[in-house]
Design an enzyme around this catalytic site. Structure first.
Site, PDB file in Angstrom:
ATOM      1  N   CYS A 222      45.111 -16.602 -15.994  1.00 61.05           N
ATOM      2  CA  CYS A 222      45.975 -16.235 -15.000  1.00 61.05           C
ATOM      3  C   CYS A 222      44.909 -16.261 -13.708  1.00 61.05           C
ATOM      4  O   CYS A 222      45.434 -16.660 -12.556  1.00 61.05           O
ATOM      5  CB  CYS A 222      46.971 -15.097 -14.997  1.00 61.05           C
TER       6      CYS A 222
ATOM      7  N   CYS B  84      15.682  44.498  12.632  1.00 61.85           N
ATOM      8  CA  CYS B  84      14.810  43.530  12.877  1.00 61.85           C
ATOM      9  C   CYS B  84      15.314  42.442  12.037  1.00 61.85           C
ATOM     10  O   CYS B  84      16.124  42.432  11.163  1.00 61.85           O
ATOM     11  CB  CYS B  84      13.438  43.917  12.559  1.00 61.85           C
TER      12      CYS B  84
ATOM     13  N   ASP C  73      35.376   7.283  25.629  1.00 63.24           N
ATOM     14  CA  ASP C  73      36.394   6.743  25.333  1.00 63.24           C
ATOM     15  C   ASP C  73      37.493   6.511  26.528  1.00 63.24           C
ATOM     16  O   ASP C  73      36.895   7.308  27.437  1.00 63.24           O
ATOM     17  CB  ASP C  73      37.385   7.544  24.395  1.00 63.24           C
TER      18      ASP C  73
ATOM     19  N   ASP D 105      39.401  11.752  22.681  1.00 60.21           N
ATOM     20  CA  ASP D 105      40.477  12.620  22.144  1.00 60.21           C
ATOM     21  C   ASP D 105      41.705  12.199  21.282  1.00 60.21           C
ATOM     22  O   ASP D 105      42.765  12.943  21.116  1.00 60.21           O
ATOM     23  CB  ASP D 105      41.319  12.643  23.761  1.00 60.21           C
TER      24      ASP D 105
ATOM     25  N   ASP E 260      39.563   8.638  17.382  1.00 57.51           N
ATOM     26  CA  ASP E 260      38.241   8.609  17.848  1.00 57.51           C
ATOM     27  C   ASP E 260      37.568   9.699  16.789  1.00 57.51           C
ATOM     28  O   ASP E 260      36.273  10.022  17.026  1.00 57.51           O
ATOM     29  CB  ASP E 260      38.169   9.487  19.058  1.00 57.51           C
TER      30      ASP E 260
END
Length: 966
Positions: free
Chosen positions: A78, A234, A648, A847, A851
């Site tokens: 097939c 320390c 952006d 934002d 992104d």
């Protein structure tokens, strides 16, 4: 020859076009007719495979790509039948067929491809039922994990509703098992958490799964436990505590902050097991249950430590100063008679009492360290002061065993060293308490009580009694107790603590309020939504705390050095003593004692251990005051060397509040009908451009119709049915992909784009109906922020999915010369990679959820605070105020912090590098004298105070603002 028009992707400029033109010119039997950044037209009568291979080899995409689900194929024959049919087509470049899927590249239309398969007796599965699934996630520990999973789920048949480290919500035509498989193959775990919600049947267009992101380096942050530590003096102590904690089963990572005496432990380990491990290592620890408890306990510890150090220093100096003055002004410190033997014996016993009281911590801690086979700063102090006292008492008890010139006592050295080092610790503790002022101010923002409204009655309750869903009253002048949703009333709230914006924000029914913000006027009723550690303020506090405890690469270098420093100093002291004893002048025993003791005292690595954590703590706190949230100190070190800023466009350079500004119509529709159809289709989308269209319809009071078969195609557009009309809404690529003719609208498209607006095509029943122009205004400070970054020597690049012409108009207004436009979501990450391959060190600013992969891939990701949770999770920096000046502020502060760390490390290293040889006596041939142990103790204390004071200079950091164009 046949003429074929093919769409192009990731072709951003004429330079790219010329590269493709040159490549095509080398191909036989293919003639180029036309090419631009969006499509090319060629004439050919041969297979397209050579053309496709030549263009994809350049890094661009050409033609159509289909993944059609198949049914009815039962065996290899097939598959072979379909392969044979596709081999005979000149409009197919490449294909891969199996019993479930046809993966085809070429110029053939989807319908023509479907017809071929159907005519062979098989079926193409074109309809499916979308489901709404909610999953609980495990194994995601940071923003990079979220970004990685976002990339894996970014497919046309998956719509992400919500995604964070714990929860995934999607609408998809896939099964729940398919989604779980995607999650698990990405490296995480998912479990179905709610009932399945069937939505509607949609026509699906299956696209290839994006290339997986490289495996990120994960800083585990699953469960976080904070402990308050005691006994640390320390950097060697830090290394010992971290080693002990990491040995506990279930601990995945740990950060110990010497400056704050705290430990942040990540993993599934029980806190009691961790505390036991710390105590077994010779230190103390207690759990900090909440911010208020931790704060009170830490203040108590600091106050108690300061008082103890002052008391011990006073007692030590009260004895040491008179003894030193006696020696300086001519008094004899030599045992030369019975009287002097008795008097110095009494002083020796007083000094012993001082050592076992004021100096007991040095000896106890050094003994604990010895039992655990390690050496610390206390080891050096106790060896130095103990050796001076033992030598002096030996001279007092048996002076005849020593030559007359060697009968010198050093009781004043033991007392003065203890006093000077202790007063240094006191001043250091006082300076340390100032380093976390920024975090303390954040904690102060949240009130301890809230007014709960039940059955019409208002009662004031402690914050711990407030649960989600309660109705709270906010009175004028009060602080918001928890995050919630306004259900009644209007007022103005001061949100400057979160956003940095000085103007009060108007709040009305349906708006959200955040914990810690201040109500200026009016009264509000709001429903509690997020409480306790789930509020934005609590998340900010946790983020700041984790960042202050994190370590950059420089700190890990200092820790490595410190772990071997003290043993090395002890070896140097032994070698020094032997050298003076065998090769030094007489009395050799005296020179040996003075030199070895001075080496031990002056080499204490206090300054080395404080150099980095003090700077990081102050720097991260100062960043929080400027509205910049930093996830870890490593990001600050990375940010200090950035040379390229990628921005952006939508929601970053622009307001993120687009508006419809123009219409073009190409059929019998009126303007109102065009907007009504588009808005009816887009009412199911969360895209900013969709919101602009819906808002335009609402402003015109247009009645929206229900939509059906709604489907989103990432980076292209949406489709669906409204009032029996088949609608397509999206960009030019989307129209070409669906065989919609748009050539006649090119002039209108250019006109809208040249105004800086985004043209969006609407096709009705297979024919272009119109163009809607949507404009997103620039932020008022974008221009000055871009100029400021360019003045800093940074290359500024604008990266957007918008059309090339629209992007170029915006870029020209901002003075940006490097523009990459018409980029699909997965192409943003590819552009970041391309810049990195060119040797650039990149910060990505964005934002949106699209992104997130780019934010995670860049050296530093900066998310705008009003952006999506996924973007914030993926970024190392988050700007709480929506101003690009925050990007420049973050980079400047990072450079200042790294410079401060280097100053501290330089001071600490140079101090020890120069101090040890001088203490060992390299200047003796020139001066004839050895460095006094008392002076060594004073210098050691002064070095710690200098480092702490230098770090606190960062609190005075002020960014170079350019609030207006010049």
């Amino acid at each position: 020859m046949n003429t074929i028009t093919l769409p192009l992707a990731n072709v951003s400029c004429m330079h790219c076009v010329n590269k493709i033109r040159d490549a095509i010119s080398l191909l036989p039997n293919i003639q180029l007719i036309d090419i631009d950044t969006e499509q090319l037209t060629v004439s050919t009568d041969s297979s397209l495979s050579d053309l496709f291979d030549a263009i994809t080899a350049l890094g661009y995409q050409v033609g159509f790509h289909y993944q059609l689900p198949l049914a009815g194929l039962s065996c290899g024959r097939c598959v072979a039948k379909i392969e044979q049919a596709l081999n005979e087509r000149h409009d197919i470049a490449h294909f891969d067929i199996n019993k479930q899927l046809a993966d085809v590249y070429g110029s053939i239309s989807e319908q023509a491809l479907t017809n071929i398969i159907v005519e062979l007796g098989y079926q193409v599965v074109t309809t499916s039922v979308t489901q709404h699934y909610d999953f609980t996630l495990n194994g995601l520990s940071c923003g990079k994990c979220v970004a990685k999973l976002t990339t894996a789920l970014t497919q046309d048949n998956i719509e992400i509703i919500a995604l964070d480290k714990n929860v995934l919500s999607v609408i998809t035509s896939l099964t729940a098992a398919d989604i779980i498989t995607i999650v698990t193959t990405t490296g995480y775990q998912a479990a179905l958490s709610t009932d399945i919600q069937t939505t509607t049947e949609v026509d699906t267009l299956v696209t290839p799964e994006p290339e997986p992101e490289p495996e990120p380096i994960i800083a585990p942050q699953d469960n976080v436990t904070q402990l308050l530590l005691s006994g640390l003096t320390c950097a060697s102590c830090v290394a010992s505590v971290e080693k002990a904690i990491k040995a506990v089963d279930g601990v995945s990572n740990v950060n110990v902050n010497l400056a704050e005496r705290t430990a942040l432990i990540y993993g599934q380990a029980q806190s009691q097991a961790i505390i036991q491990a710390i105590e077994n290592a010779g230190y103390g620890a207690e759990e900090s249950e909440d911010d208020q408890t931790r704060r009170i306990r830490q203040q108590q510890q600091n106050q108690q430590t300061f008082k103890t150090h002052i008391r011990n220093a006073t007692a030590s100096l009260a004895l040491g100063v008179p003894l030193m003055a006696w020696g300086i002004f001519g008094g004899s410190m030599v045992i030369d008679s019975t009287t002097s033997q008795i008097s110095w014996g009494i002083i020796g016993l007083i000094t012993l009492a001082l050592l076992v009281t004021a100096g007991k911590d040095f000896y106890i801690n050094s003994w604990k360290a010895f039992l655990h086979h390690r050496a610390t700063m206390d080891t050096l102090v106790s060896l130095g002061t103990g050796a001076a006292w033992l030598f002096s008492m030996a001279v007092v008890i048996a002076p005849n065993l020593f030559p007359l010139t060697a009968r010198h006592v050093y009781f004043e050295a033991s007392a003065m060293i203890i006093g000077l080092i202790t007063i240094g610790h006191a001043l250091e503790a006082r300076a340390r308490s100032r380093t976390s002022k920024a975090l303390e101010r954040l904690i102060d923002l949240q009130p301890q009580t809230a007014i709960v409204v039940e059955d019409g009655q208002e009662t004031e309750r402690p914050l711990s009694a407030v649960i989600s869903g309660m109705v709270l009253r906010l009175k004028p002048g009060a602080k918001v107790a928890v995050d919630g949703l306004v259900i009644e009333g209007t007022s103005y709230l001061d949100e400057s603590m979160l956003t940095g914006e000085p103007l009060a924000v108007h709040k009305k029914m349906g708006d959200h309020v955040r914990a810690g913000t201040i109500n200026q006027q009016g009264s509000l009723l709001f429903k509690a939504e997020h409480i306790g550690s789930d509020t934005m303020l609590a998340r900010i506090i946790q983020l700041v705390r984790q960042a202050q405890s994190s370590k950059p690469a420089l700190a890990r270098l200092a820790d490595t050095i410190s772990s071997v420093f003290v043993p090395s100093v002890m070896i140097i002291a032994i070698i020094t003593a032997m050298a003076w004893y065998y090769f030094g002048p007489q009395p050799a025993s005296v020179y040996m004692l003075v030199a070895a003791t001075t080496v031990l005292i002056i080499a204490c690595p206090c300054a080395l251990g404080l150099a980095t954590p003090m700077s990081v703590t102050v720097g991260v706190g100062r960043a929080a005051e400027l509205g910049i949230l930093i996830k870890d100190a490593e990001a600050m070190q990375q940010a200090a060397s950035i040379d390229t800023v990628v921005l952006d466009k939508t929601g970053t350079l622009t307001e993120g509040k687009p508006q419809v500004v123009d219409y073009k119509i190409y059929n019998a529709l009126t303007r109102e009908q065009l907007v009504q159809l588009a808005a009816s289709l887009e009412q199911g989308s969360e895209h900013p451009l969709a919101n602009a269209i819906v808002k335009s319809a609402q402003q015109q009071q247009l009645q929206l119709s229900p939509h059906h078969d709604f489907m989103t195609y990432s980076g292209l557009g949406v489709s669906g049915t409204v009032d029996q009309h088949q609608l397509l809404l999206g960009n030019a690529k989307f129209m070409v992909k669906n065989n919609i003719t748009i050539n006649h609208a090119e002039t209108d498209f250019d006109f809208i784009a040249n105004q800086g607006a985004t043209p969006v095509y609407l096709a009705q029943n297979g024919v272009l109906a119109g163009i809607i122009g949507i404009s997103d205004p620039l932020r008022k400070d974008s221009l000055s922020a871009v100029k400021r970054m360019q003045k800093m020597g940074l290359k500024v690049v604008m990266l957007t999915g918008d059309s090339v012409k629209t992007a170029q108009v915006i870029a020209n207004k901002l003075g940006i010369t490097d523009v990459v436009a018409d980029v699909l979501p997965d192409g943003k990450a590819a552009q970041i990679t391309l810049l990195q391959q060119q040797g650039r060190r990149v910060v990505m600013v964005g934002d949106g959820i699209n992104d997130a992969p780019a934010l995670a891939l860049a050296e530093v990701g900066i998310a705008m605070g009003s952006g999506t949770d996924v973007a914030i999770e993926s970024a190392q920096f988050t700007l709480m105020r929506h101003s690009l000046h925050g990007v420049a502020d973050a980079l400047e502060l990072s450079k200042a912090t790294l410079r401060n760390i280097k100053e501290n490390l330089f001071g600490a290293f140079v101090y020890n590098t120069l101090g040890i040889p001088i203490a060992a006596g390299v200047l003796f041939p020139l001066t004839g004298t050895l460095l006094s142990p008392v002076i060594a103790g004073a210098a050691m204390a002064l070095s710690s105070i200098t480092v702490v004071s230098n770090a606190n200079r960062l609190r005075l950091f002020k960014p170079s603002r350019q609030d207006q164009e010049k």
